[in-house]
Design a protein around this motif. Structure first.
Motif, PDB file in Angstrom:
ATOM      1  N   ILE A   1       0.871  -1.170   0.000  1.00 36.53           N
ATOM      2  CA  ILE A   1       0.000   0.000   0.000  1.00 36.53           C
ATOM      3  C   ILE A   1       0.908   1.220   0.000  1.00 36.53           C
ATOM      4  CG2 ILE A   1      -1.732   1.325   1.283  1.00 36.53           C
ATOM      5  CD1 ILE A   1      -2.828  -1.346   2.336  1.00 36.53           C
ATOM      6  N   TRP A   2       0.599   2.157  -0.894  1.00 36.44           N
ATOM      7  CA  TRP A   2       1.381   3.390  -0.955  1.00 36.44           C
ATOM      8  C   TRP A   2       0.486   4.554  -1.330  1.00 36.44           C
ATOM      9  CZ3 TRP A   2       2.418   5.481  -5.973  1.00 36.44           C
ATOM     10  CH2 TRP A   2       2.196   4.615  -7.050  1.00 36.44           C
ATOM     11  N   ILE A   3       1.014   5.746  -1.131  1.00 36.16           N
ATOM     12  CA  ILE A   3       0.249   6.971  -1.338  1.00 36.16           C
ATOM     13  C   ILE A   3       1.128   7.972  -2.076  1.00 36.16           C
ATOM     14  CG2 ILE A   3       0.917   7.979   0.896  1.00 36.16           C
ATOM     15  CD1 ILE A   3      -2.007   8.922   1.139  1.00 36.16           C
ATOM     16  N   ALA A   4       0.512   8.832  -2.883  1.00 35.91           N
ATOM     17  CA  ALA A   4       1.284   9.841  -3.613  1.00 35.91           C
ATOM     18  C   ALA A   4       0.393  11.010  -4.021  1.00 35.91           C
ATOM     19  CB  ALA A   4       1.936   9.229  -4.852  1.00 35.91           C
ATOM     20  N   ASP A   5       1.006  12.161  -4.125  1.00 28.71           N
ATOM     21  CA  ASP A   5       0.355  13.367  -4.640  1.00 28.71           C
ATOM     22  C   ASP A   5       0.936  13.599  -6.034  1.00 28.71           C
ATOM     23  OD1 ASP A   5      -0.561  15.879  -5.324  1.00 28.71           O
ATOM     24  OD2 ASP A   5       0.040  16.831  -3.452  1.00 28.71           O
ATOM     25  N   PHE A   6       0.085  13.584  -7.034  1.00 28.19           N
ATOM     26  CA  PHE A   6       0.541  13.760  -8.407  1.00 28.19           C
ATOM     27  C   PHE A   6       0.464  15.220  -8.852  1.00 28.19           C
ATOM     28  CE2 PHE A   6      -0.173   9.289  -8.114  1.00 28.19           C
ATOM     29  CZ  PHE A   6       0.814   8.735  -8.911  1.00 28.19           C
ATOM     30  N   GLY A   7       0.412  16.139  -7.883  1.00 26.66           N
ATOM     31  CA  GLY A   7       0.412  17.550  -8.212  1.00 26.66           C
ATOM     32  C   GLY A   7      -0.965  18.131  -8.456  1.00 26.66           C
ATOM     33  N   SER A   8      -1.977  17.314  -8.389  1.00 24.37           N
ATOM     34  CA  SER A   8      -3.336  17.797  -8.644  1.00 24.37           C
ATOM     35  C   SER A   8      -3.997  18.264  -7.354  1.00 24.37           C
ATOM     36  CB  SER A   8      -4.178  16.681  -9.267  1.00 24.37           C
ATOM     37  OG  SER A   8      -4.287  15.600  -8.351  1.00 24.37           O
ATOM     38  N   GLY A   9      -3.296  18.105  -6.252  1.00 26.92           N
ATOM     39  CA  GLY A   9      -3.870  18.451  -4.965  1.00 26.92           C
ATOM     40  C   GLY A   9      -4.693  17.324  -4.370  1.00 26.92           C
ATOM     41  N   VAL A  10      -4.904  16.265  -5.136  1.00 27.38           N
ATOM     42  CA  VAL A  10      -5.654  15.108  -4.648  1.00 27.38           C
ATOM     43  C   VAL A  10      -4.653  13.988  -4.379  1.00 27.38           C
ATOM     44  CG1 VAL A  10      -7.397  13.375  -5.204  1.00 27.38           C
ATOM     45  CG2 VAL A  10      -7.726  15.739  -5.936  1.00 27.38           C
ATOM     46  N   MET A  11      -4.640  13.525  -3.145  1.00 21.19           N
ATOM     47  CA  MET A  11      -3.766  12.403  -2.806  1.00 21.19           C
ATOM     48  C   MET A  11      -4.417  11.116  -3.295  1.00 21.19           C
ATOM     49  SD  MET A  11      -1.029  13.451  -1.212  1.00 21.19           S
ATOM     50  CE  MET A  11      -0.378  12.159  -0.187  1.00 21.19           C
ATOM     51  N   LEU A  12      -3.642  10.304  -3.997  1.00 21.15           N
ATOM     52  CA  LEU A  12      -4.121   8.998  -4.434  1.00 21.15           C
ATOM     53  C   LEU A  12      -3.464   7.937  -3.568  1.00 21.15           C
ATOM     54  CD1 LEU A  12      -4.084   9.325  -8.329  1.00 21.15           C
ATOM     55  CD2 LEU A  12      -6.009   9.598  -6.761  1.00 21.15           C
ATOM     56  N   LYS A  13      -4.232   6.884  -3.290  1.00 22.11           N
ATOM     57  CA  LYS A  13      -3.743   5.779  -2.483  1.00 22.11           C
ATOM     58  C   LYS A  13      -3.894   4.499  -3.298  1.00 22.11           C
ATOM     59  CE  LYS A  13      -3.902   4.294   2.359  1.00 22.11           C
ATOM     60  NZ  LYS A  13      -4.559   4.545   3.660  1.00 22.11           N
ATOM     61  N   PHE A  14      -2.905   3.625  -3.186  1.00 20.35           N
ATOM     62  CA  PHE A  14      -2.821   2.439  -4.024  1.00 20.35           C
ATOM     63  C   PHE A  14      -2.665   1.188  -3.169  1.00 20.35           C
ATOM     64  CE2 PHE A  14      -1.021   6.106  -6.037  1.00 20.35           C
ATOM     65  CZ  PHE A  14      -1.524   6.088  -7.320  1.00 20.35           C
ATOM     66  N   LYS A  15      -3.322   0.119  -3.598  1.00 18.90           N
ATOM     67  CA  LYS A  15      -3.065  -1.207  -3.046  1.00 18.90           C
ATOM     68  C   LYS A  15      -2.675  -2.072  -4.225  1.00 18.90           C
ATOM     69  CE  LYS A  15      -4.781  -4.983  -0.232  1.00 18.90           C
ATOM     70  NZ  LYS A  15      -5.799  -5.408   0.739  1.00 18.90           N
ATOM     71  N   GLN A  16      -1.497  -2.700  -4.131  1.00 17.85           N
ATOM     72  CA  GLN A  16      -0.999  -3.522  -5.238  1.00 17.85           C
ATOM     73  C   GLN A  16      -0.748  -4.943  -4.781  1.00 17.85           C
ATOM     74  OE1 GLN A  16       2.551  -1.331  -6.551  1.00 17.85           O
ATOM     75  NE2 GLN A  16       1.459  -0.928  -8.458  1.00 17.85           N
ATOM     76  N   TYR A  17      -1.034  -5.876  -5.695  1.00 18.69           N
ATOM     77  CA  TYR A  17      -0.611  -7.261  -5.560  1.00 18.69           C
ATOM     78  C   TYR A  17       0.376  -7.506  -6.696  1.00 18.69           C
ATOM     79  CZ  TYR A  17      -4.532  -8.741  -2.471  1.00 18.69           C
ATOM     80  OH  TYR A  17      -5.419  -8.920  -1.445  1.00 18.69           O
TER      81      TYR A  17
END
Length: 170
Positions: A116-132
C-alpha cells in the motif's frame, strides 16, 4: 436445480452477481456494477476495472483496478527483488510517494506481495494504491487498486475482494 447452482458456484468459485474476465491465461472476477475496459492508458496495462460511475460524484475520481504485466525475458528474479525494484522506481519517479506497507500473501495458492502506498501527483488530490505483485512463468503481474485517499477506506474491502479473485489458469 438449486443444488446444481450451488455446486457450480463452489466448483468454479464464482461470486454471485459477479462477472468473470478471462484472457491470456489469467482470470479475475468483479461486481456487476463495476465496468470492464480494455482501453490501455499504458502499453503494459492489460485491462482496467472501474467502480460505479457515481463513485466520482464527490471527488471527480473513479476508483479502479488495473492489471499490468511485464515479460521478464528469461531473467531469473525473485519476487522479493522484483517488488523492491518496483517500489524503488515508484519512489524515484514520484517524489511525493510514500510506501506505507508491504507484506507476503498467498493469492490462490501462489506467493505474492501486497503493498500500500500513497502519492500526490500535483493535482492536490492524494491517491492511495493497493498492489498485488506476483511472478509466474517468466511474467510479472501487477494488480493495482487506485483510489483517492479520502475514499480509500470506503472501497478497499471491495477492491481486495476483487484482487483476491485473480488467478493464473494453468
Amino acid at each position: 436445480m438449486l443444488s446444481a447452482l450451488l455446486f457450480s458456484l463452489i466448483l468454479f468459485g464464482q461470486k454471485e452477481g459477479w462477472k468473470t474476465y478471462e484472457k491470456d491465461g489469467y482470470s479475475v472476477q468483479y461486481p456487476k456494477n463495476w465496468e470492464y475496459s480494455d482501453q490501455k492508458p499504458q502499453p503494459m496495462v492489460q485491462f482496467v476495472l472501474m467502480s460505479e460511475e457515481d463513485s466520482q460524484e464527490e471527488d471527480n475520481f473513479r476508483e479502479n483496478i488495473n492489471l499490468s504485466t511485464e515479460f521478464l525475458q528469461g531473467r531469473e528474479i525473485s519476487l522479493d527483488a522484483y517488488v523492491e525494484i518496483a517500489l524503488d522506481q515508484v519512489e524515484k519517479q514520484i517524489p511525493s510517494a510514500k510506501i506505507l506497507s508491504t507484506e507476503d500473501i498467498l493469492l490462490n495458492g501462489m506467493k505474492a506481495k501486497s503493498s500500500i502506498w500513497i502519492a500526490d501527483f500535483g493535482s492536490g488530490v492524494m491517491l492511495k494504491f493497493k498492489q498485488y505483485i506476483l511472478i509466474s512463468d517468466g511474467t510479472a503481474y501487477i494488480l493495482t487498486f487506485t483510489s483517492t485517499e479520502a475514499e480509500f477506506d470506503e472501497y478497499v474491502n471491495q477492491a481486495t475482494d476483487i484482487l483476491d479473485t485473480f488467478k493464473i489458469n494453468s
